[in-house]
Design an enzyme around this catalytic site. Structure first.
Site, short mmCIF file in Angstrom:
data_model
loop_
_atom_site.label_atom_id
_atom_site.label_comp_id
_atom_site.label_asym_id
_atom_site.label_seq_id
_atom_site.Cartn_x
_atom_site.Cartn_y
_atom_site.Cartn_z
N SER A 240 26.24 -31.85 51.00
CA SER A 240 25.97 -33.86 50.47
C SER A 240 24.52 -33.43 50.40
O SER A 240 23.96 -34.83 50.25
CB SER A 240 27.20 -33.82 51.27
OG SER A 240 26.87 -33.89 52.25
N HIS A 270 34.33 -29.53 50.18
CA HIS A 270 32.95 -29.86 51.36
C HIS A 270 33.98 -31.11 52.15
O HIS A 270 35.25 -30.96 52.39
CB HIS A 270 32.11 -30.48 51.03
CG HIS A 270 30.97 -31.00 50.86
ND1 HIS A 270 30.55 -30.68 52.58
CD2 HIS A 270 30.21 -31.63 50.70
CE1 HIS A 270 29.95 -31.14 52.67
NE2 HIS A 270 29.08 -31.85 51.85
N HIS A 317 33.85 -20.93 56.87
CA HIS A 317 31.93 -21.56 56.49
C HIS A 317 31.49 -20.72 55.99
O HIS A 317 31.38 -19.69 56.24
CB HIS A 317 32.34 -22.17 57.34
CG HIS A 317 30.86 -23.34 57.36
ND1 HIS A 317 30.07 -23.18 57.83
CD2 HIS A 317 31.29 -25.02 57.83
CE1 HIS A 317 28.79 -24.47 57.55
NE2 HIS A 317 29.57 -25.64 57.30
N ARG A 326 31.87 -29.08 66.63
CA ARG A 326 32.96 -30.09 65.39
C ARG A 326 33.86 -29.83 66.29
O ARG A 326 34.91 -31.47 66.35
CB ARG A 326 32.42 -30.92 64.40
CG ARG A 326 30.61 -30.59 64.17
CD ARG A 326 30.18 -30.74 62.62
NE ARG A 326 30.11 -29.83 61.83
CZ ARG A 326 30.28 -29.29 60.76
NH1 ARG A 326 29.51 -30.41 59.91
NH2 ARG A 326 30.93 -28.42 59.84
N ASP A 372 36.95 -30.63 59.57
CA ASP A 372 37.63 -31.05 58.76
C ASP A 372 39.21 -30.38 59.36
O ASP A 372 39.89 -31.57 58.78
CB ASP A 372 37.44 -30.86 57.30
CG ASP A 372 36.14 -30.95 56.91
OD1 ASP A 372 35.94 -32.20 57.00
OD2 ASP A 372 35.56 -30.57 56.32
N1 CMX Z 1 41.20 -19.98 52.99
C1 CMX Z 1 41.52 -19.29 52.15
N2 CMX Z 1 40.38 -18.09 51.16
C2 CMX Z 1 39.19 -18.74 51.73
C3 CMX Z 1 39.26 -19.48 53.06
C4 CMX Z 1 40.49 -20.31 53.03
N3 CMX Z 1 39.86 -21.10 54.45
N4 CMX Z 1 37.33 -20.03 53.07
C5 CMX Z 1 37.54 -18.80 52.16
N5 CMX Z 1 38.37 -18.33 51.44
C6 CMX Z 1 38.03 -17.56 50.76
C7 CMX Z 1 36.98 -18.00 49.13
O1 CMX Z 1 37.90 -18.36 48.36
C8 CMX Z 1 37.23 -16.65 48.98
O2 CMX Z 1 37.03 -16.22 47.94
P1 CMX Z 1 37.38 -15.36 46.63
O3 CMX Z 1 36.44 -13.74 46.79
O4 CMX Z 1 38.20 -15.56 45.72
O5 CMX Z 1 36.36 -16.10 45.15
C9 CMX Z 1 36.13 -15.58 50.11
O6 CMX Z 1 37.07 -15.98 50.65
C10 CMX Z 1 35.21 -15.76 50.33
O7 CMX Z 1 34.60 -16.54 50.35
P2 CMX Z 1 33.13 -17.06 52.37
O8 CMX Z 1 31.90 -16.43 51.71
O9 CMX Z 1 33.68 -16.90 52.97
O10 CMX Z 1 33.38 -18.71 51.78
P3 CMX Z 1 32.47 -18.93 51.10
O11 CMX Z 1 31.09 -19.95 51.84
O12 CMX Z 1 32.43 -19.26 49.88
O13 CMX Z 1 33.03 -20.85 50.61
C11 CMX Z 1 33.94 -22.65 52.00
C12 CMX Z 1 33.44 -21.56 51.89
C13 CMX Z 1 33.74 -23.30 53.76
C14 CMX Z 1 34.41 -23.08 50.57
C15 CMX Z 1 35.43 -21.82 51.95
O14 CMX Z 1 35.33 -21.31 53.68
C16 CMX Z 1 36.50 -22.27 52.03
O15 CMX Z 1 37.30 -22.95 50.60
N6 CMX Z 1 37.69 -23.52 53.18
C17 CMX Z 1 38.58 -24.50 52.84
C18 CMX Z 1 37.87 -25.97 52.27
C19 CMX Z 1 37.06 -26.56 53.60
O16 CMX Z 1 37.86 -26.17 54.76
N7 CMX Z 1 36.58 -27.27 53.52
C20 CMX Z 1 35.25 -27.94 54.26
C21 CMX Z 1 34.09 -26.81 54.78
C22 CMX Z 1 33.40 -27.90 55.84
C23 CMX Z 1 32.61 -29.26 55.19
O17 CMX Z 1 31.72 -28.85 54.49
O18 CMX Z 1 33.67 -30.04 55.44
#
Ligand code: CMX
Length: 434
Positions: A240, A270, A317, A326, A372
């Site tokens: 964002s 996000h 994250h 937070r 979140d």
């Molecule tokens: N559940 C399952 N798998 C997860 C995970 C979770 N909560 N968090 C990361 N992973 C997975 C990723 O999908 C990725 O998988 P692939 O290798 O198959 O693509 C792997 O672990 C590595 O990811 P990462 O480097 O740890 O995390 P990223 O920087 O790529 O992504 C985020 C960060 C937030 C998108 C991810 O942790 C996620 O999808 N979390 C769940 C959604 C969420 O809560 N988002 C809100 C974040 C805060 C916000 O911005 O509001």
């Protein structure tokens, strides 16, 4: 000129030579390098943005203008008789880097008050949308609909000097921020409360007025203040904030930039994750026939979700490597105000169960909960069970940070953002693949 604008002007005058000196005398100094995995993998860790509004340390979490969340909550002037600080004072801090006096807060509150009138066409437009439109779509549309109000566009067309761009940007930002709580509450009331809209009460502060327009009693006013503050900013690289900065860099006005950043926030990876947490928990709840699952049962749900190729919302994250402060701040609020809430207990079980499973799965770099994971619990407790609405609340808060950033981007003359892309064949050539 308002006191806030005058203070900002002085800060800008002081700050500009620092940016100019860095550019002119040290512009060639390297601050990092980019690998192929960073270029393909969403630019994680690439140091290519500058902001002074907030900084995110992976282990410590966010600092707003150098202050941690507990320090920010402690130092800012509080609304009389309430636990949480004025959002108006927090905005002053984001914009100027200084803790405001009570007088400064009053000044910002008066600024917001005089700008909060929402044009009727915005309400008409919202009413014309199908009622099952997602609240984030409505919110984004309402913001971009007001683009015709932009003072920046008017001044730009009159030929304003580049050095003065920040001034009409500031005007647009304050005009927009003052209206967002009312637009958010309006969407909530027409969509979920039988079209019973509650008009604003201009004698109240921003958080108090929002709670009033939502039709929710105290201490929801403090929930609103806490929520807007916590979600305001998380340095510049998140989707964002980065979207807002990117759109603003084309000299698109604040209405375009904030509507665009709302669209980025509406993604499930996000901001929409706050809705997804509740949707996921509801699924668990339904499958359990309303019973709170044991740790063993919860583990099974977590594994089932992971094994079906989905993420566990509210965990992980891109930058943080510990429990999000937070999340902690909201958890403390829950412990104080709703310690026995069943949903809070669910989330607590998840806090115990999810991180070891994510570690065992071995993919997520950060197994800990993010902002979140906890936020929907509080909203639900105070009666907002329509979880599709949660990301609008995130958006009202995030606009405070993104607007502050865009004003400073203009003040410091940050140019059009335009990174370079390569082709896959070029990468193969670089690494010697024939
Ligand atoms: N559940 C399952 N798998 C997860 C995970 C979770 N909560 N968090 C990361 N992973 C997975 C990723 O999908 C990725 O998988 P692939 O290798 O198959 O693509 C792997 O672990 C590595 O990811 P990462 O480097 O740890 O995390 P990223 O920087 O790529 O992504 C985020 C960060 C937030 C998108 C991810 O942790 C996620 O999808 N979390 C769940 C959604 C969420 O809560 N988002 C809100 C974040 C805060 C916000 O911005 O509001």
């Amino acid at each position: 000129m308002s006191k806030l604008k005058q203070k900002l002007f002085e800060k800008i005058e002081d700050w500009r030579p620092r940016t100019t000196k860095l550019l002119k005398e040290h512009g060639d100094v390297k601050i990092g390098e980019v690998t192929i995995s960073q270029a393909i993998g969403g630019m994680r860790g690439v140091k290519s943005l500058v902001t002074d509004i907030s900084y995110l340390d992976p282990m410590e979490g966010i600092r707003f203008r150098g202050f941690t969340i507990p320090e920010t909550l402690e130092k800012l002037p509080k609304v009389p008789g309430r636990e949480m600080p004025y959002v108006e004072g927090f905005f002053y801090l984001l914009l100027t880097g200084e803790i405001p006096s009570d007088e400064d807060v009053k000044d910002v509150a008066a600024e917001f008050n005089k700008r909060q009138h929402v044009p009727q066409y915005v309400f008409d437009m919202l009413r014309a949308l199908p009622r099952d439109t997602h609240p984030m779509t409505m919110f984004s549309a309402a913001i971009v609909a007001m683009q015709r109000e932009s003072i920046f566009v008017k001044k730009y067309n009159e030929g304003i000097n580049k050095m003065d761009y920040w001034d009409p940007t500031y005007e647009d930002a304050l005009n927009l921020l003052a209206k967002l709580p009312q637009i958010g509450a309006y969407i909530y009331r027409i969509k979920y409360k039988g079209d019973t809209v509650i008009p604003p009460d201009t004698s109240l502060d921003l958080g108090g007025n929002f709670a009033h327009m939502m039709g929710i009693d105290k201490p929801y006013d403090d929930v609103a203040r806490l929520y807007f503050l916590l979600h305001s900013d998380h340095e510049s690289g998140n989707v964002s904030a980065h979207t807002g900065h990117l759109i603003g860099s084309a000299l698109s006005d604040v209405y375009y930039a904030i509507s665009g950043m709302i669209n980025g926030l509406a993604g499930p990876l996000h901001g929409l994750a706050n809705q997804e947490v509740l949707r996921w928990i509801q699924g668990v709840h339904d499958q359990m026939g309303g019973k709170i699952p044991t740790e063993e049962e919860m583990k099974q749900f977590v594994w089932d979700t992971l094994n079906s190729g989905q993420v566990i919302p509210g965990f992980g994250h891109a930058v943080l490597r510990k429990t999000d402060p937070r999340y902690q701040a909201q958890r403390e609020f829950c412990l104080k105000h709703l310690p026995n809430d069943p949903l809070f207990k669910y989330i607590d079980v998840l806090y115990k169960v999810v991180p070891p499973i994510l570690v065992e799965q071995g993919k997520a770099k950060n197994p800990w909960p993010n902002v979140d994971a906890q936020s929907g619990v509080i909203q639900w407790y105070y009666g907002i069970t329509e979880y599709e609405f949660y990301t609008v609340l995130f958006g009202i808060g995030r606009a405070l940070g993104v607007c502050s950033n865009i004003i400073w981007d203009r003040a410091l003359g940050y140019p059009l953002e335009r990174p370079k892309s390569l082709t896959t064949a070029m990468l193969e050539e670089i690494v010697g693949i024939k």
